[in-house]
Design an enzyme around this catalytic site. Structure first.
Site, PDB file in Angstrom:
ATOM      1  N   CYS A  71       0.821  -1.208   0.000  1.00  0.00           N
ATOM      2  CA  CYS A  71       0.000   0.000   0.000  1.00  0.00           C
ATOM      3  C   CYS A  71       0.855   1.258   0.000  1.00  0.00           C
ATOM      4  O   CYS A  71       0.687   2.152  -0.832  1.00  0.00           O
ATOM      5  CB  CYS A  71      -0.930  -0.030   1.215  1.00  0.00           C
ATOM      6  SG  CYS A  71      -1.740   1.516   1.543  1.00  0.00           S
ATOM      7  N   CYS A  95      -1.599   1.830  -2.957  1.00  0.00           N
ATOM      8  CA  CYS A  95      -2.560   2.917  -2.735  1.00  0.00           C
ATOM      9  C   CYS A  95      -1.927   4.307  -2.727  1.00  0.00           C
ATOM     10  O   CYS A  95      -2.430   5.229  -3.371  1.00  0.00           O
ATOM     11  CB  CYS A  95      -3.267   2.738  -1.387  1.00  0.00           C
ATOM     12  SG  CYS A  95      -3.435   1.054  -0.801  1.00  0.00           S
ATOM     13  N   LYS A 123      -0.129   5.468  -6.008  1.00  0.00           N
ATOM     14  CA  LYS A 123      -1.192   5.473  -7.026  1.00  0.00           C
ATOM     15  C   LYS A 123      -2.100   6.687  -6.857  1.00  0.00           C
ATOM     16  O   LYS A 123      -2.373   7.427  -7.798  1.00  0.00           O
ATOM     17  CB  LYS A 123      -1.978   4.158  -6.900  1.00  0.00           C
ATOM     18  CG  LYS A 123      -3.111   3.937  -7.857  1.00  0.00           C
ATOM     19  CD  LYS A 123      -4.427   4.511  -7.440  1.00  0.00           C
ATOM     20  CE  LYS A 123      -4.918   4.145  -6.096  1.00  0.00           C
ATOM     21  NZ  LYS A 123      -5.432   2.827  -5.960  1.00  0.00           N
ATOM     22  N   TYR A 129      -8.568  -3.288 -11.453  1.00  0.00           N
ATOM     23  CA  TYR A 129      -8.169  -2.142 -10.639  1.00  0.00           C
ATOM     24  C   TYR A 129      -6.831  -1.524 -11.081  1.00  0.00           C
ATOM     25  O   TYR A 129      -6.766  -0.366 -11.472  1.00  0.00           O
ATOM     26  CB  TYR A 129      -7.882  -2.629  -9.218  1.00  0.00           C
ATOM     27  CG  TYR A 129      -8.915  -2.545  -8.154  1.00  0.00           C
ATOM     28  CD1 TYR A 129      -9.239  -1.337  -7.563  1.00  0.00           C
ATOM     29  CD2 TYR A 129      -9.501  -3.703  -7.663  1.00  0.00           C
ATOM     30  CE1 TYR A 129     -10.131  -1.290  -6.502  1.00  0.00           C
ATOM     31  CE2 TYR A 129     -10.404  -3.668  -6.609  1.00  0.00           C
ATOM     32  CZ  TYR A 129     -10.715  -2.451  -6.020  1.00  0.00           C
ATOM     33  OH  TYR A 129     -11.580  -2.415  -4.985  1.00  0.00           O
ATOM     34  N   GLU A 177      -6.478   1.981 -13.221  1.00  0.00           N
ATOM     35  CA  GLU A 177      -6.014   3.141 -12.454  1.00  0.00           C
ATOM     36  C   GLU A 177      -4.711   3.691 -13.040  1.00  0.00           C
ATOM     37  O   GLU A 177      -4.554   4.906 -13.217  1.00  0.00           O
ATOM     38  CB  GLU A 177      -5.804   2.761 -10.989  1.00  0.00           C
ATOM     39  CG  GLU A 177      -7.121   2.498 -10.269  1.00  0.00           C
ATOM     40  CD  GLU A 177      -6.952   2.172  -8.793  1.00  0.00           C
ATOM     41  OE1 GLU A 177      -7.927   2.322  -8.060  1.00  0.00           O
ATOM     42  OE2 GLU A 177      -5.850   1.758  -8.373  1.00  0.00           O
ATOM     43  N   HIS A 237     -26.279  20.704  -0.164  1.00  0.00           N
ATOM     44  CA  HIS A 237     -26.288  21.304  -1.488  1.00  0.00           C
ATOM     45  C   HIS A 237     -25.216  22.383  -1.585  1.00  0.00           C
ATOM     46  O   HIS A 237     -25.020  23.112  -0.613  1.00  0.00           O
ATOM     47  CB  HIS A 237     -27.670  21.923  -1.737  1.00  0.00           C
ATOM     48  CG  HIS A 237     -27.862  22.353  -3.156  1.00  0.00           C
ATOM     49  ND1 HIS A 237     -27.933  21.473  -4.209  1.00  0.00           N
ATOM     50  CD2 HIS A 237     -27.980  23.598  -3.691  1.00  0.00           C
ATOM     51  CE1 HIS A 237     -28.100  22.145  -5.332  1.00  0.00           C
ATOM     52  NE2 HIS A 237     -28.130  23.438  -5.050  1.00  0.00           N
ATOM     53  N   GLU A 296     -25.412  14.388  -2.651  1.00  0.00           N
ATOM     54  CA  GLU A 296     -26.833  14.623  -2.358  1.00  0.00           C
ATOM     55  C   GLU A 296     -27.755  13.894  -3.335  1.00  0.00           C
ATOM     56  O   GLU A 296     -28.942  13.726  -3.061  1.00  0.00           O
ATOM     57  CB  GLU A 296     -27.152  16.123  -2.345  1.00  0.00           C
ATOM     58  CG  GLU A 296     -27.072  16.770  -3.721  1.00  0.00           C
ATOM     59  CD  GLU A 296     -27.464  18.250  -3.716  1.00  0.00           C
ATOM     60  OE1 GLU A 296     -28.454  18.603  -3.061  1.00  0.00           O
ATOM     61  OE2 GLU A 296     -26.770  19.049  -4.376  1.00  0.00           O
TER      62      GLU A 296
END
Ligand code: FAD
Ligand code: NAP
Length: 598
Positions: free
Chosen positions: A160, A165, A168, A301, A305, A573, A578
């Protein structure tokens, strides 16, 4: 047999047994009429050692104790003997240990060097070792990075932090900034010079940050008194490992319990030129030069990516897809993420697999010729690239760590380790967590959660197990895709089409409107189980900041979120998130889902 679910009665008995193990010098689970138990009790009498004996046949819940002991030790029969927290076993094993001198060692309390040895200092291993040390245990963690075929290597922290992660997401962010720069002109920012990207500057910045994380982990381990060893570990016997450092020096260490957390490494294709000429994600993030025109092989993935951010840096990128995009994910969402990439210049070569890679010219980058064949016709493809990035999956690092010496069963087909719902392997004192587990998510937070909870159960008397259901995740493609729960296809299969209602909507993030880009390309979808109060069983989001949006809805799904609860929630908002509070069009109605405004 592995336990099938959490049973409060059983959990209670388990914690009582653990309490007895922790507090007794010698603990014997026995039956008053059993001749083997008598032999063992007599042995301790001869040795003048006081034992704590539980006669299970004289206890009301004795049979439950026996079932729980089976779960904890893999042994149902009595006698079942523990000395100074170490499981010795039955009559034969206890007598053998007496003959070998091991019984004396255990009674003298000089049994093992460590309470716990963790093999692998990545996301799961670090979390587990730190937690065990916090609980007062003597812990060793070993971490060693075998260099890639190109010689790339890195520091403490696992995939990671070093090659997953973190780099990346930072490179994805670099690409997003490029888009933001283009948007900025529409918002009135004026800059004269042509905007260019410098790979070296990005690589250095990212790698400096990784270096600071590597250092931070070492400091944390030292502060928590975890013994960290930068060596490759392999079992030589069930309770003993050999640790070999970079210079080939070997040391040996023993422990009462082990946690395997060795992770995975990129798989190669097994075609001419793959190891010698191609790179994987293990090399990409510290590549000393800009990769140039790149072919990415694979469509999951890692492939999408990396292809996404490389294209976002302005490179010419092609993705070679064997079958479908993002296998296992909602295919509607996967294809929308792919279409967005295609709209923004990424080329897709579909239904092709590579057959060879040849070097045309050396250099940084050089020039490579790739030959591929169609999976459907006789068509052959040839193309020239500066870099070929292989991203066709990852192999569990379980083949060279002496698991046969410890008796741990591995799935021979994929190298993964089967565990019960407490991450225990078939060998009672050996546990496994993270990417090497069979049938579990390969994600950093999952490895961390499993490691931390395992340490608390092993050494803190806790009973909470890692919940692998409804794990939220995000694919950081240029238009990010976040999801939690079931894909639409899976929900239809599990509940049947008549019991599923899908609510969906396209939307246009406010920040995209002024630059006038990607109108109605973002998409939100929830899948509800009509038979269960319209409970949301699948959440899907394609849009900016997908990880941030999906995290909160993941928590809501853990609390049993229904469509009504979403509709009764007041939105914030103007945001993208939302959309889920106002989504009224069902897929079955075929109604218009295009957003008229933001
Ligand atoms: P690892 O982190 O891989 O750690 C295992 C460690 O053990 C390694 O350091 C290894 O060198 C060491 N080791 C192996 N064998 C031995 C041995 N015999 N002796 C000593 N040490 C050994 N997950 C996310 O959640 N979000 C993301 O955005 C994400 N992006 C990713 C991007 C990429 C390109 C990749 C490849 C993965 C990504 N992941 C992501 C997945 C994530 O990195 C893994 O799920 C996670 O690192 C698994 O943790 P682990 O502890 O099981 O193994
Ligand atoms: P993966 O999910 O196993 O996907 C492998 C891909 O390679 C598939 O598209 C597959 O195609 C293709 N492929 C396999 N063999 C091939 C061959 N011989 N020729 C051509 N294509 C081939 O692997 P991954 O992308 O490396 O990801 C591994 C794990 O890391 C994931 O499960 C994920 O949990 C984790 N990860 C997470 C994140 C994140 O959280 N954002 C990011 C990256 C990785 P087919 O579909 O045809 O089989």
């Amino acid at each position: 047999m592995p336990p099938t679910g959490s049973d409060p009665g059983r959990d209670e008995i388990k914690s009582r047994i653990q309490g007895l193990i922790d507090s007794s010098e010698v603990l014997v689970f026995s039956k008053s009429y059993c001749p083997y138990c008598v032999k063992v009790k007599d042995l301790f009498k001869q040795l003048n050692v006081k034992c704590n004996v539980l006669e299970l046949d004289l206890m009301d819940d004795g049979s439950h104790y026996q079932d729980t002991l089976l779960e904890m030790t893999g042994q149902k029969t009595v006698p079942n003997v523990f000395i100074n927290k170490t499981h010795v076993g039955g009559c034969d094993k206890t007598l053998q240990a007496h003959q070998d001198g091991l019984l004396k060692q255990l009674l003298d309390g000089e049994s093992y060097d460590f309470d716990l040895i963790v093999i692998g200092g990545g996301s799961g291993g670090l979390a587990c070792s730190k937690e065990a040390a916090l609980l007062g245990k003597k812990v060793m963690v070993l971490d060693f990075v075998v260099p890639t075929p190109r010689g790339t290597t890195w520091g403490l922290g696992g995939t990671c932090v070093n090659v997953g992660c973190i780099p990346k997401k930072l490179m994805h962010q670099t690409a997003l900034l490029g888009t933001a720069l283009q948007d900025a002109r529409n918002f009135g920012w004026q800059f004269e010079e042509t905007v260019k990207h410098n790979w070296e500057t990005m690589k250095t910045g990212v790698n400096n940050y990784i270096g600071s994380l590597n250092w931070g982990y070492r400091v944390q381990l030292r502060e928590k008194s975890v013994n960290y060893v930068n060596s490759f570990a392999e079992f030589v016997s069930p309770h003993k490992i050999k640790a070999t450092n970079r210079r080939g020096k070997e040391t040996f260490h023993t422990a009462a319990k082990f946690v395997l957390a060795t992770g995975e490494r990129p798989r190669y294709l097994g075609i001419p030129g793959d190891r010698e000429l191609c790179i994987t994600s293990d090399d990409l993030f510290s590549l000393p030069y800009c990769p140039g025109k790149t072919l990415v092989i694979g469509a999951s993935y890692v492939a999408l990516e990396c292809a996404g951010f490389l294209a976002g840096l302005g490179l010419d990128v092609t993705v070679m897809v064997r079958s479908i995009l993002l296998r296992g994910f909602d295919q509607d969402m996967a294809n929308r993420a792919g279409e967005h990439m295609e709209d923004h210049g990424v080329k897709f070569l579909r239904k092709f697999v590579p057959t060879s890679v040849e070097e045309l010219e050396k250099g940084t980058p050089g020039r490579l010729k790739v030959t591929a064949k169609s999976t459907e016709t006789d068509e052959v493809f040839e193309g020239e690239y500066n870099t070929v990035l292989i991203a066709v999956g990852r192999d569990a690092c379980t083949g060279t760590i002496g698991l046969d010496k410890a008796g741990v069963i591995v799935n021979k087909k994929n190298g993964k380790i089967p565990v019960n719902d407490e991450e225990q392997t078939n060998v009672p004192h050996v546990y496994a967590i993270g990417d090497i587990l069979e049938g579990k998510w390969e994600l950093t937070p999952v490895a961390i959660q499993a490691g931390k909870l395992l340490a608390r159960r092993l050494f803190g008397g806790a009973t909470l197990k890692c919940d692998y259901v409804n794990v939220p995740t995000t694919v950081f493609t240029p238009l990010e895709y976040g999801c939690c729960g079931l894909s639409e296809d899976k929900a239809l299969e599990v509940y049947g089409p008549e019991n599923i209602e899908v609510f969906h909507s396209l939307f246009w993030p406010l920040e995209f409107t002024v630059p006038g880009r990607d109108n109605n390309k973002c998409y939100a979808k929830i899948i509800c189980n009509k038979q269960d109060n319209d409970r949301v069983v699948g959440f899907h989001y394609l849009g900016p900041n997908a990880g941030e949006v999906t995290q909160g809805y993941g928590a809501a799904m853990k609390c049993g979120m229904t469509k009504d609860q979403l509709s009764n929630t007041i939105g914030i908002h103007p945001t993208c998130a939302e959309i889920y509070t106002t989504m009224e069009v069902t897929k079955s109605s075929g109604g218009d889902i295009a957003a008229a405004g933001c």
